[in-house]
Design an enzyme around this catalytic site. Structure first.
Site, PDB file in Angstrom:
ATOM      1  N   THR A  76       0.886  -1.261  -0.027  1.00 37.52           N
ATOM      2  CA  THR A  76       0.104  -0.030  -0.174  1.00 37.52           C
ATOM      3  C   THR A  76       0.960   1.054  -0.020  1.00 37.52           C
ATOM      4  O   THR A  76       2.052   0.983   0.433  1.00 37.52           O
ATOM      5  CB  THR A  76      -0.894  -0.055   1.311  1.00 37.52           C
ATOM      6  OG1 THR A  76      -1.450  -1.174   1.412  1.00 37.52           O
ATOM      7  CG2 THR A  76      -1.887   1.197   1.371  1.00 37.52           C
ATOM      8  N   ARG A  79     -12.461  -7.994  -3.665  1.00 31.60           N
ATOM      9  CA  ARG A  79     -12.022  -7.852  -2.425  1.00 31.60           C
ATOM     10  C   ARG A  79     -11.536  -6.597  -2.007  1.00 31.60           C
ATOM     11  O   ARG A  79     -11.096  -5.992  -2.734  1.00 31.60           O
ATOM     12  CB  ARG A  79     -10.823  -8.685  -2.158  1.00 31.60           C
ATOM     13  CG  ARG A  79     -10.103  -8.928  -0.837  1.00 31.60           C
ATOM     14  CD  ARG A  79      -8.996  -7.791  -0.809  1.00 31.60           C
ATOM     15  NE  ARG A  79      -8.303  -7.990   0.461  1.00 31.60           N
ATOM     16  CZ  ARG A  79      -7.423  -7.205   1.071  1.00 31.60           C
ATOM     17  NH1 ARG A  79      -6.739  -6.202   0.343  1.00 31.60           N
ATOM     18  NH2 ARG A  79      -6.745  -7.194   2.297  1.00 31.60           N
ATOM     19  N   VAL A  80     -11.888  -5.920  -0.826  1.00 35.97           N
ATOM     20  CA  VAL A  80     -11.453  -4.688  -0.286  1.00 35.97           C
ATOM     21  C   VAL A  80     -10.962  -4.763   0.909  1.00 35.97           C
ATOM     22  O   VAL A  80     -11.568  -5.416   1.785  1.00 35.97           O
ATOM     23  CB  VAL A  80     -13.007  -3.693  -0.085  1.00 35.97           C
ATOM     24  CG1 VAL A  80     -12.558  -2.486   0.195  1.00 35.97           C
ATOM     25  CG2 VAL A  80     -13.518  -3.582  -1.693  1.00 35.97           C
ATOM     26  N   GLY A  81      -9.607  -4.001   1.083  1.00 39.06           N
ATOM     27  CA  GLY A  81      -9.198  -4.287   2.135  1.00 39.06           C
ATOM     28  C   GLY A  81      -9.366  -3.107   3.367  1.00 39.06           C
ATOM     29  O   GLY A  81     -10.314  -2.332   3.097  1.00 39.06           O
ATOM     30  N   ASP A  82      -8.347  -2.685   4.085  1.00 31.52           N
ATOM     31  CA  ASP A  82      -8.529  -1.637   5.184  1.00 31.52           C
ATOM     32  C   ASP A  82      -8.400  -0.235   4.474  1.00 31.52           C
ATOM     33  O   ASP A  82      -8.611   0.442   5.175  1.00 31.52           O
ATOM     34  CB  ASP A  82      -7.760  -1.932   6.336  1.00 31.52           C
ATOM     35  CG  ASP A  82      -6.061  -1.896   5.947  1.00 31.52           C
ATOM     36  OD1 ASP A  82      -5.908  -2.547   5.081  1.00 31.52           O
ATOM     37  OD2 ASP A  82      -5.581  -1.246   6.576  1.00 31.52           O
ATOM     38  N   THR A 128      -1.008  -0.239   6.413  1.00 32.22           N
ATOM     39  CA  THR A 128      -0.296  -1.171   5.395  1.00 32.22           C
ATOM     40  C   THR A 128      -0.361  -2.299   6.171  1.00 32.22           C
ATOM     41  O   THR A 128       0.598  -2.427   7.066  1.00 32.22           O
ATOM     42  CB  THR A 128       0.626  -0.545   4.586  1.00 32.22           C
ATOM     43  OG1 THR A 128       1.396  -1.532   3.852  1.00 32.22           O
ATOM     44  CG2 THR A 128       1.667  -0.259   5.682  1.00 32.22           C
ATOM     45  N   GLY A 129      -0.775  -3.237   5.432  1.00 28.71           N
ATOM     46  CA  GLY A 129      -0.655  -4.818   6.154  1.00 28.71           C
ATOM     47  C   GLY A 129      -1.655  -5.801   5.433  1.00 28.71           C
ATOM     48  O   GLY A 129      -2.321  -5.284   4.504  1.00 28.71           O
ATOM     49  N   GLY A 181      -5.071  -6.517   5.466  1.00 25.44           N
ATOM     50  CA  GLY A 181      -6.191  -5.678   5.850  1.00 25.44           C
ATOM     51  C   GLY A 181      -7.273  -6.135   6.656  1.00 25.44           C
ATOM     52  O   GLY A 181      -7.944  -5.430   7.451  1.00 25.44           O
TER      53      GLY A 181
END
Length: 319
Positions: A181, A209-212, A232-233, A235
């Site tokens: 990210t 898919r959606v992350g944080d 970042t990581g 999510g």
């Protein structure tokens, strides 16, 4: 050396946690990462030094990172399991918690500008799909076709992961494949904070898919009273723990320092498998850049204009 003392204005950036293995880092590639971080710091610092807003500074810094193919956002975004690119981005203003985000987007040259368009030109906070693209076109944002975003290393990484899955080989835990990210946080001369985050997600992620990153309070957060955060990581873990807002809560209600709150949250994420890190800045311009994995592309800059950059657990390069 870090920005651990009050600063009239300051900027911190990240190019993703879960860095390339040291053994694979050639001198040329190492310099490429540092140069990309320095360009982003310079872009944001120019805004702040001229008396510009934290919001404009984080926008400029993230745009520079999106334009750099080495980082997993914009031009360097990874591919989904279906071989396409779906990008997420978010921006938040610490003055009033105004916020805008996009998810699963492909087309805008700079997804962070799409997120800002949501914040400034709609009554909404998060747009996806065709609705987000329609907004980008109406606002005249620069759009690109697939060849602009294609990078061979990202495509090769997808093929390697798909082959691993087909063969049934165990997951090698490669942090660089799992997450990546870019983001920026800033404090301007007026004491205002802002945060921005942009990502291509995880290599071979599921469609949709959606992350944080575009989830406010998880991967992105800003409030002038406490702090601005860009994470970042992995999510899913950052979402479950409301990681960014957890830092705000510990500062706001427990009176913790930014360094302690951010460090403890990242450590606790690591305990539950949440590999990654974050950058954060408080209302006085102090910066924290904790991570619980092998490394995090990161940098910071203050009023003196000296860029500080690092990749693994090492001393910052100055200048």
């Amino acid at each position: 050396m870090t920005l651990s003392h009050p600063q009239p204005f300051a900027l911190a950036i990240h190019g993703g946690a879960g860095t390339i293995k040291r053994s694979a880092l050639t001198p040329a590639l190492t310099e490429g990462y540092h140069a990309g971080l320095r360009r982003a710091l310079a872009a944001g610092h120019e805004v702040l030094a001229d008396g510009g807003s934290a919001l404009d500074a984080v926008t400029s810094a993230v745009m520079a990172l999106e334009d750099e193919p080495l980082f997993n956002a914009g031009r360097g975004a990874v591919f989904t399991a279906e071989g396409v690119q779906e990008m997420d981005a978010a921006i938040m203003d610490g003055r009033d918690r105004a916020a805008g985000a996009v998810a699963g987007l492909f087309g805008p040259r700079n997804p962070i500008l799409a997120a800002r368009a949501v914040m400034e030109h709609t009554e909404h906070v998060l747009l996806i799909g065709e609705g987000a693209l329609d907004l980008c076109r109406r606002q005249g944002l620069a759009m690109e076709e697939a060849p602009y975003f294609f990078t061979q290393p990202r495509w090769d990484a997808l093929q390697a992961e798909l082959e691993r899955r087909r063969s049934g080989a165990p997951d090698d835990g490669d942090e660089q494949r799992r997450h990546g990210t870019v983001g920026a946080v800033a404090r301007d001369r007026d004491g205002n904070l802002a945060a921005a985050t942009s990502t291509g997600g995880m290599t071979a992620k599921a469609k949709g898919r959606v992350g944080d990153s575009p989830v406010f309070g998880a991967g992105t957060f800003a409030d002038n009273i406490t702090c601005a955060v860009s994470a970042t990581g992995h999510g899913e873990h950052f979402i479950r723990r409301c990681a960014a807002h957890e830092i705000d809560a510990r500062m706001r209600w427990a009176g913790q320092s930014l360094e302690r709150a951010a460090g403890d949250v990242v450590d606790e994420l690591g305990v539950i498998g949440g590999s990654g890190g974050l950058i954060a800045i408080d209302r006085d311009g102090r910066v924290a850049l904790p991570f619980n994995c092998s490394g995090m592309y990161r940098g910071a800059i203050g009023p003196e204009g000296l860029p500080m950059t690092a990749i693994h657990r090492e001393e910052f390069r100055i200048g």
